[in-house]
Scaffold this active site. Structure first.
Site, PDB file in Angstrom:
ATOM      1  N   MET A  55      23.728   9.632   2.920  1.00 33.40           N
ATOM      2  CA  MET A  55      23.658  10.920   3.593  1.00 33.40           C
ATOM      3  C   MET A  55      23.874  10.765   5.094  1.00 33.40           C
ATOM      4  SD  MET A  55      23.482  14.077   2.800  1.00 33.40           S
ATOM      5  CE  MET A  55      22.628  14.287   1.237  1.00 33.40           C
ATOM      6  N   LYS A  70     -17.962  -0.878   5.226  1.00 37.00           N
ATOM      7  CA  LYS A  70     -18.416  -1.905   4.285  1.00 37.00           C
ATOM      8  C   LYS A  70     -19.936  -1.907   4.136  1.00 37.00           C
ATOM      9  CE  LYS A  70     -17.115  -6.580   2.884  1.00 37.00           C
ATOM     10  NZ  LYS A  70     -16.325  -7.791   3.261  1.00 37.00           N
ATOM     11  N   PHE A 110     -11.963  -7.086  13.577  1.00 31.97           N
ATOM     12  CA  PHE A 110     -10.829  -7.536  12.758  1.00 31.97           C
ATOM     13  C   PHE A 110     -10.480  -6.469  11.727  1.00 31.97           C
ATOM     14  CE2 PHE A 110      -9.322  -9.873   8.917  1.00 31.97           C
ATOM     15  CZ  PHE A 110      -8.125 -10.334   9.455  1.00 31.97           C
ATOM     16  N   GLN A 111      -9.204  -6.109  11.687  1.00 31.97           N
ATOM     17  CA  GLN A 111      -8.660  -5.107  10.778  1.00 31.97           C
ATOM     18  C   GLN A 111      -9.360  -3.752  10.913  1.00 31.97           C
ATOM     19  OE1 GLN A 111      -8.435  -6.839   6.768  1.00 31.97           O
ATOM     20  NE2 GLN A 111      -6.404  -7.628   7.247  1.00 31.97           N
ATOM     21  N   GLU A 128       0.816  -1.220   0.000  1.00 28.88           N
ATOM     22  CA  GLU A 128       0.000   0.000   0.000  1.00 28.88           C
ATOM     23  C   GLU A 128       0.848   1.269   0.000  1.00 28.88           C
ATOM     24  OE1 GLU A 128      -2.571  -3.233   1.873  1.00 28.88           O
ATOM     25  OE2 GLU A 128      -0.492  -2.551   2.113  1.00 28.88           O
TER      26      GLU A 128
END
Length: 580
Positions: free
Chosen positions: A490, A179, A129-130, A67
């Site tokens: 760097m 959802k 969940f999630q 993602e």
């Protein structure tokens, strides 16, 4: 509010598309109405209804490997195309994996729309969940975010978020999609994408303030224009260039402003700041009038604010009033759209400033502090040579993406940029790993005849290298040039300069053979160790119709100069470590 007031305007989609039957279909219809052509994302449970609706859509979806890659690809797509990039993710870890890219877009004022799945509304707050409080997490790093509550209105919310992302000062917006909302039934077509009625960003600056600024420019003896990223994002390049050339005023850019003024022009002084050119920093130090357009005066540009442009009055043009005098005091604040305000200034100018001697002084500094490097036979390959070879092998409209670190600075210093939206990098957040997924987004947004080159570092490439699988799957014609010094370069440079050479957690001696890794992904790979191999490898990689990776093994001791120490004075830049 009556039902009639909710009736949407007729759109082109109404005549050609199947009727909307669900919230998810309304989301996709809103994307289509807004003109979205491509979206980047990763599938998952809570966002699945939206993906199902995308199945029959003409919106091109690119399935990314992670993602974070989706958010960076969307960001770069927006930078190159000039229209907001779109990314999608599921709830919980999907949404939180977008956060780095959203924060990056927020810092750089890049227009991105993020669509995230969410658990059903009645389960929010139950640690389902999630489940993650996505709007809570992203509130500080978005221009605005929304929690969709109704299938009938979700499409309008998505359209509003898209339009808000690009209107005024650009930035990321997010719509969290429970959802039950995306699965919910609706027959309501979303209307065209519009911003909220209460959102009215300024267009033209106050005329009296413009007149005062114009008089200040006319009487200046050492005027200097500073073009920031807002010149590019505000599509003000044409107006800003014309103003500089018509009035004979030298131009410095910020790093995000690279490409806003052609670097091969006599008035160009390239970019200023911590690793900007010596002549750009000298011009800022000695100007008596700084006309800054579309910049937030970040610390990498200014160094110590008290020593920044110490002899200058400041004209500050910005569409966001919050930026005026936030870091650098503006003697002449001009709040408005960059293109419009520059035209206002030009209309008010009775004459150009008498700056002939000043222009000559700027040319003297260019001769005195050129960007140079040496190529001794007994030392490894120099990265600057690689960047210059890549530049010479590509057209002047090639798009360059980078990760963050030494390689980023060399790509900014030694590639000559002539056009806007050809430099795509992470500035404010400094996100390592940005370069490769950005190249994927840039490739889909760029014209077919524009090459896309990702100049990356070994440490940056390792962070998002899984996205090479996407480039192979989609057969995207991108060239990745890894400047491999087996360090977080760097970090190593700062450790040597400021921490007595204690190189703690900076070495990457365990990096893989990137040419072979590329071949394992299905791309073409080359390894280059010597100067006489560079041109042939670059030519072959550019010519290859697909993703290619060149592993350039460069001098691990090479450092980036000039350098203004953090918080230092721009006019006291170091050209060697001994001068720090």
């Amino acid at each position: 509010m009556s039902e009639a007031e909710f009736e949407p305007e007729e759109t082109d989609a109404d005549a050609t598309s199947e009727p909307v039957t669900s919230g998810a279909e309304s989301v996709v219809r809103a994307m289509e109405n807004a003109g979205v052509e491509a979206a980047f994302g990763v599938q998952g449970g809570a966002i699945m209804p939206v993906y199902d609706a995308l199945y029959h859509s003409d919106v091109e979806h690119v399935m990314m490997a992670h993602e974070q890659g989706a958010s960076h690809a969307a960001d770069a797509y927006g930078v190159v195309s000039g229209t907001p990039g779109v990314c999608l993710a599921t709830s919980g870890p999907g949404a939180t994996n977008l956060v780095t890219g959203i924060a990056d877009a927020n810092m750089d004022s890049d227009a991105v729309l993020a669509l995230t799945g969410q658990v059903p509304s009645n389960m929010v707050g139950s640690d389902a969940f999630q489940e993650t409080d996505t709007t809570g997490v992203t509130a500080p790093i978005t221009k605005h975010n929304y929690f969709a509550s109704d299938a009938d209105t979700v499409g309008d919310t998505v359209g509003e978020a898209f339009e808000l992302a690009r209107t005024g000062r650009p930035g990321p917006t997010l719509v969290d999609l429970p959802k039950n909302v995306t699965l919910g039934e609706t027959d309501r077509e979303p209307g065209p994408a519009t911003t909220p009625d209460t959102y009215e960003p300024p267009t033209e600056a106050d005329p009296d303030a413009v007149a005062e600024a114009a008089r200040a420019i006319e009487r200046a003896e050492k005027p200097l224009l500073l073009f920031g990223g807002g010149v590019v994002k505000g599509d003000a390049t044409e107006e800003a260039r014309a103003f500089a050339i018509d009035h004979g005023i030298p131009v410095v850019t910020t790093m995000p402003g690279i490409g806003s003024f052609p670097e091969d022009h006599d008035l160009a002084l390239s970019w200023a700041g911590m690793h900007g050119t010596g002549y750009a920093n000298m011009a800022i130090t000695h100007t008596d009038l700084l006309v800054a357009i579309g910049t937030r005066f970040d610390d990498r540009l200014t160094g110590g604010v008290e020593t920044f442009a110490p002899e200058a009055e400041v004209v500050h043009v910005d569409i966001d009033p919050a930026e005026i005098s936030k870091n650098v005091h503006a003697d002449y604040p001009l709040v408005g759209d960059a293109a419009h305000v520059v035209e206002q200034l030009d209309d008010q100018m009775d004459r150009s400033p008498d700056a002939r001697e000043w222009r000559e002084q700027c040319q003297t500094w260019k001769a005195e502090y050129p960007l140079t490097y040496e190529t001794p036979d007994d030392e490894p390959l120099k990265p600057q040579f690689v960047v210059e070879t890549l530049d010479e092998a590509t057209s002047d409209r090639a798009v360059v993406t980078t990760g963050v670190g030494q390689h980023q600075m060399w790509a900014a210093q030694f590639w000559e940029y002539r056009h806007p939206r050809t430099w795509v990098s992470s500035h404010g957040l400094g996100t390592m790993g940005y370069g490769l997924p950005a190249a994927i987004g840039a490739r889909l947004a760029a014209d077919d005849d524009q090459e896309v080159v990702c100049v990356d570092g070994d440490a940056s490439f390792l962070m998002t290298m899984q996205e090479l699988s996407v480039a192979v799957r989609e057969n995207l014609d991108i060239t990745v040039a890894i400047l491999n010094n087996e360090y977080i370069g760097m970090v190593r440079q700062w450790q040597d300069a400021f921490f007595e050479g204690r190189r703690m957690a900076a070495g990457y001696s365990w990096v893989p053979e990137f040419d072979k890794l590329a071949e394992a992904f299905g791309a073409r790979g080359w390894r280059v160790d010597d100067y006489d191999q560079v041109a042939d490898a670059v030519e072959a990689a550019i010519a290859y119709d697909g993703p290619s990776v060149i592993d350039f093994h460069i001098d691990p001791a090479e450092n980036v100069y000039p350098m203004v120490p953090s918080g230092g004075a721009n006019g006291r830049f170091a050209l060697t470590e001994d001068q720090l």
